[in-house]
Design a protein around this motif. Structure first.
Motif, PDB file in Angstrom:
ATOM      1  N   THR A  56      21.002  65.675   7.134  1.00 15.92           N
ATOM      2  CA  THR A  56      21.490  64.631   8.019  1.00 15.92           C
ATOM      3  C   THR A  56      22.339  63.620   7.241  1.00 15.92           C
ATOM      4  OG1 THR A  56      19.477  64.843   9.341  1.00 15.92           O
ATOM      5  CG2 THR A  56      20.788  62.844   9.656  1.00 15.92           C
ATOM      6  N   PRO A  57      23.538  63.289   7.723  1.00 17.87           N
ATOM      7  CA  PRO A  57      24.347  62.285   7.015  1.00 17.87           C
ATOM      8  C   PRO A  57      23.680  60.918   7.052  1.00 17.87           C
ATOM      9  CG  PRO A  57      25.349  62.873   9.126  1.00 17.87           C
ATOM     10  CD  PRO A  57      24.219  63.826   8.908  1.00 17.87           C
ATOM     11  N   ALA A 236      18.728  48.603  -5.545  1.00 20.91           N
ATOM     12  CA  ALA A 236      19.263  49.165  -6.777  1.00 20.91           C
ATOM     13  C   ALA A 236      18.223  49.740  -7.725  1.00 20.91           C
ATOM     14  CB  ALA A 236      20.071  48.080  -7.515  1.00 20.91           C
ATOM     15  N   HIS A 237      16.953  49.352  -7.593  1.00 21.85           N
ATOM     16  CA  HIS A 237      15.957  49.794  -8.560  1.00 21.85           C
ATOM     17  C   HIS A 237      15.733  51.305  -8.450  1.00 21.85           C
ATOM     18  CE1 HIS A 237      12.223  50.142 -10.796  1.00 21.85           C
ATOM     19  NE2 HIS A 237      12.393  48.908 -11.220  1.00 21.85           N
ATOM     20  N   PRO A 238      15.682  52.025  -9.589  1.00 21.52           N
ATOM     21  CA  PRO A 238      15.528  53.487  -9.550  1.00 21.52           C
ATOM     22  C   PRO A 238      14.304  53.969  -8.780  1.00 21.52           C
ATOM     23  CG  PRO A 238      16.122  52.765 -11.759  1.00 21.52           C
ATOM     24  CD  PRO A 238      15.870  51.523 -10.960  1.00 21.52           C
ATOM     25  N   ALA A 239      13.185  53.229  -8.869  1.00 21.63           N
ATOM     26  CA  ALA A 239      11.979  53.645  -8.143  1.00 21.63           C
ATOM     27  C   ALA A 239      12.200  53.586  -6.638  1.00 21.63           C
ATOM     28  CB  ALA A 239      10.797  52.761  -8.536  1.00 21.63           C
ATOM     29  N   VAL A 240      12.959  52.592  -6.189  1.00 25.38           N
ATOM     30  CA  VAL A 240      13.211  52.445  -4.756  1.00 25.38           C
ATOM     31  C   VAL A 240      14.255  53.449  -4.277  1.00 25.38           C
ATOM     32  CG1 VAL A 240      13.895  50.869  -2.922  1.00 25.38           C
ATOM     33  CG2 VAL A 240      12.613  50.006  -4.882  1.00 25.38           C
ATOM     34  N   THR A 241      15.357  53.595  -5.028  1.00 24.02           N
ATOM     35  CA  THR A 241      16.393  54.530  -4.591  1.00 24.02           C
ATOM     36  C   THR A 241      15.849  55.956  -4.528  1.00 24.02           C
ATOM     37  OG1 THR A 241      17.233  54.802  -6.860  1.00 24.02           O
ATOM     38  CG2 THR A 241      18.247  53.087  -5.505  1.00 24.02           C
ATOM     39  N   ALA A 242      14.984  56.308  -5.497  1.00 28.09           N
ATOM     40  CA  ALA A 242      14.381  57.641  -5.478  1.00 28.09           C
ATOM     41  C   ALA A 242      13.450  57.800  -4.284  1.00 28.09           C
ATOM     42  CB  ALA A 242      13.625  57.898  -6.780  1.00 28.09           C
ATOM     43  N   ALA A 243      12.683  56.749  -3.973  1.00 28.93           N
ATOM     44  CA  ALA A 243      11.765  56.805  -2.833  1.00 28.93           C
ATOM     45  C   ALA A 243      12.521  56.894  -1.511  1.00 28.93           C
ATOM     46  CB  ALA A 243      10.843  55.594  -2.841  1.00 28.93           C
ATOM     47  N   VAL A 244      13.659  56.194  -1.416  1.00 23.41           N
ATOM     48  CA  VAL A 244      14.471  56.271  -0.204  1.00 23.41           C
ATOM     49  C   VAL A 244      15.004  57.690  -0.025  1.00 23.41           C
ATOM     50  CG1 VAL A 244      16.582  55.469   0.925  1.00 23.41           C
ATOM     51  CG2 VAL A 244      15.080  53.821  -0.198  1.00 23.41           C
ATOM     52  N   ARG A 245      15.478  58.268  -1.117  1.00 19.45           N
ATOM     53  CA  ARG A 245      15.983  59.639  -1.028  1.00 19.45           C
ATOM     54  C   ARG A 245      14.894  60.595  -0.561  1.00 19.45           C
ATOM     55  NH1 ARG A 245      18.553  63.313  -5.956  1.00 19.45           N
ATOM     56  NH2 ARG A 245      18.566  65.277  -4.792  1.00 19.45           N
ATOM     57  N   ARG A 246      13.697  60.466  -1.115  1.00 21.05           N
ATOM     58  CA  ARG A 246      12.613  61.357  -0.720  1.00 21.05           C
ATOM     59  C   ARG A 246      12.191  61.099   0.727  1.00 21.05           C
ATOM     60  NH1 ARG A 246      10.736  60.318  -6.322  1.00 21.05           N
ATOM     61  NH2 ARG A 246       9.513  58.583  -5.486  1.00 21.05           N
ATOM     62  N   THR A 247      12.282  59.842   1.142  1.00 17.89           N
ATOM     63  CA  THR A 247      11.968  59.504   2.528  1.00 17.89           C
ATOM     64  C   THR A 247      12.903  60.225   3.485  1.00 17.89           C
ATOM     65  OG1 THR A 247      11.086  57.320   1.956  1.00 17.89           O
ATOM     66  CG2 THR A 247      11.883  57.612   4.201  1.00 17.89           C
ATOM     67  N   LEU A 248      14.193  60.258   3.150  1.00 19.03           N
ATOM     68  CA  LEU A 248      15.159  60.934   4.018  1.00 19.03           C
ATOM     69  C   LEU A 248      15.087  62.448   3.887  1.00 19.03           C
ATOM     70  CD1 LEU A 248      18.306  58.633   3.656  1.00 19.03           C
ATOM     71  CD2 LEU A 248      16.394  58.475   5.258  1.00 19.03           C
ATOM     72  N   ASP A 249      14.635  62.932   2.746  1.00 20.00           N
ATOM     73  CA  ASP A 249      14.522  64.380   2.549  1.00 20.00           C
ATOM     74  C   ASP A 249      13.315  64.981   3.252  1.00 20.00           C
ATOM     75  OD1 ASP A 249      16.776  64.434   1.008  1.00 20.00           O
ATOM     76  OD2 ASP A 249      15.743  64.636  -0.920  1.00 20.00           O
ATOM     77  N   GLY A 250      12.223  64.194   3.332  1.00 20.40           N
ATOM     78  CA  GLY A 250      10.962  64.755   3.812  1.00 20.40           C
ATOM     79  C   GLY A 250      10.680  64.420   5.254  1.00 20.40           C
ATOM     80  N   PRO A 251       9.731  65.152   5.856  1.00 19.67           N
ATOM     81  CA  PRO A 251       9.407  64.952   7.269  1.00 19.67           C
ATOM     82  C   PRO A 251       8.531  63.740   7.536  1.00 19.67           C
ATOM     83  CG  PRO A 251       8.024  66.668   6.352  1.00 19.67           C
ATOM     84  CD  PRO A 251       8.980  66.256   5.258  1.00 19.67           C
ATOM     85  N   VAL A 256       4.236  58.432   1.382  1.00 21.08           N
ATOM     86  CA  VAL A 256       2.952  58.845   0.836  1.00 21.08           C
ATOM     87  C   VAL A 256       3.075  60.176   0.129  1.00 21.08           C
ATOM     88  CG1 VAL A 256       0.571  59.436   1.375  1.00 21.08           C
ATOM     89  CG2 VAL A 256       1.695  57.580   2.611  1.00 21.08           C
ATOM     90  N   GLU A 257       3.678  61.155   0.796  1.00 18.29           N
ATOM     91  CA  GLU A 257       3.750  62.494   0.246  1.00 18.29           C
ATOM     92  C   GLU A 257       4.582  62.534  -1.020  1.00 18.29           C
ATOM     93  OE1 GLU A 257       5.279  64.826   3.381  1.00 18.29           O
ATOM     94  OE2 GLU A 257       3.433  64.851   4.519  1.00 18.29           O
ATOM     95  N   SER A 258       5.707  61.816  -1.042  1.00 16.74           N
ATOM     96  CA  SER A 258       6.619  61.922  -2.164  1.00 16.74           C
ATOM     97  C   SER A 258       6.104  61.237  -3.411  1.00 16.74           C
ATOM     98  CB  SER A 258       7.990  61.326  -1.772  1.00 16.74           C
ATOM     99  OG  SER A 258       7.876  59.947  -1.523  1.00 16.74           O
TER     100      SER A 258
END
Length: 266
Positions: A56-57, A236-251, A256-258
């Protein structure tokens, strides 16, 4: 479960909590001021030819008095490997009503869906941008187009910070007793968008800090607490940007899961 509010915590390694958060915020602010001129102009929409592996874009919405330059690091993380089309939306610096901006956002989302051939998009909003996205989803029928709404340091229940800025109509709309907040508190039965709100106890623009959480009986919500960083660093923080990416990647519940063992459900 509809109306459930899941509390999740992302521990960010810190020492001297408040001091460390303040220093980090100053560093992020300095970097952002250098990048700010690069984000003043609206970006040109991408073409229709590139494929992004079915993901999803994502459309990113900046905060009050800001522009798309705040998302340099987040955008890079979300688009890593070319898996996702990521675009930004600059609303006018002369905006005086977030409801008008939400209507403009609706047109921008329709254009993005038509150009990419997708039925839905994901929205990520920092500060006021998250409130614009939520208004579109909750009050303008945007839940038909928005799969996931992620907000970063957004005053969902209104903030009392900086009372001297009440002369600005946008600031007044972000107050707890505003008409906009009353509209967002109103029933929203059947809202289909999944909402994930990231918040920090050191967010200096949220008063109280918990106002960055979403509390609404009709919305499907995950509230994710990030410890040890301030308002600007949420984008901008790496922990947050990574969590956002996983949030959009996962169902979901993605936060919690990521995060696995690092996450604790409140």
């Amino acid at each position: 479960m509809r109306g459930a509010v899941v509390g999740v915590s992302i521990p960010v390694p810190v020492s001297g909590a408040a001091l460390r958060a303040g220093v980090l915020e100053a560093v992020v602010l300095g970097g952002h001021l250098l990048l700010y001129p690069t984000g003043i102009l609206q970006e040109k929409p991408a073409g229709t030819g590139r494929k992004h592996l079915g993901q999803t874009p994502a459309l990113l919405l900046h905060g009050f008095t800001d522009n798309r330059s705040v998302f340099v690091l987040l955008r890079r993380t979300l688009a890593a490997g070319g898996r996702r089309q990521v675009e930004t939306y600059n609303y006018s610096p002369f905006t005086r009503d977030l409801r008008v901006t939400a209507r403009h956002l609706a047109r921008r989302v329709e254009e993005l869906c038509e150009r990419t051939g997708r039925d839905q998009v994901d929205l990520v909003g920092h500060s006021l941008g998250g409130l614009v996205g939520r208004y579109y989803v909750q009050c303008l029928g945007g839940d038909a187009r928005v799969r996931t709404l992620v907000t970063l340091g957004t005053p969902h229940s209104g903030t009392r910070v900086a009372p001297f800025m009440d002369a600005h109509p946008l600031v007044r709309q972000m107050r707890p007793d505003s008409e906009v907040m009353a509209e967002l508190r109103a029933p929203a039965p059947g809202c289909r968008t999944r909402c994930v709100a990231f918040w920090s106890e050191f967010d200096e623009l949220m008063d109280p800090t918990e106002t960055a959480c979403i509390e609404h009986p009709d919305l499907l919500v995950e509230n994710v607490q990030v410890t040890g960083i301030g308002h600007l660093a949420l984008a901008a923080h790496p922990a947050v940007t990574a969590a956002v990416r996983r949030t959009l990647d996962g169902p979901g519940p993605a936060a919690v899961e990521s995060l696995g063992d690092a996450a604790s459900v409140a």
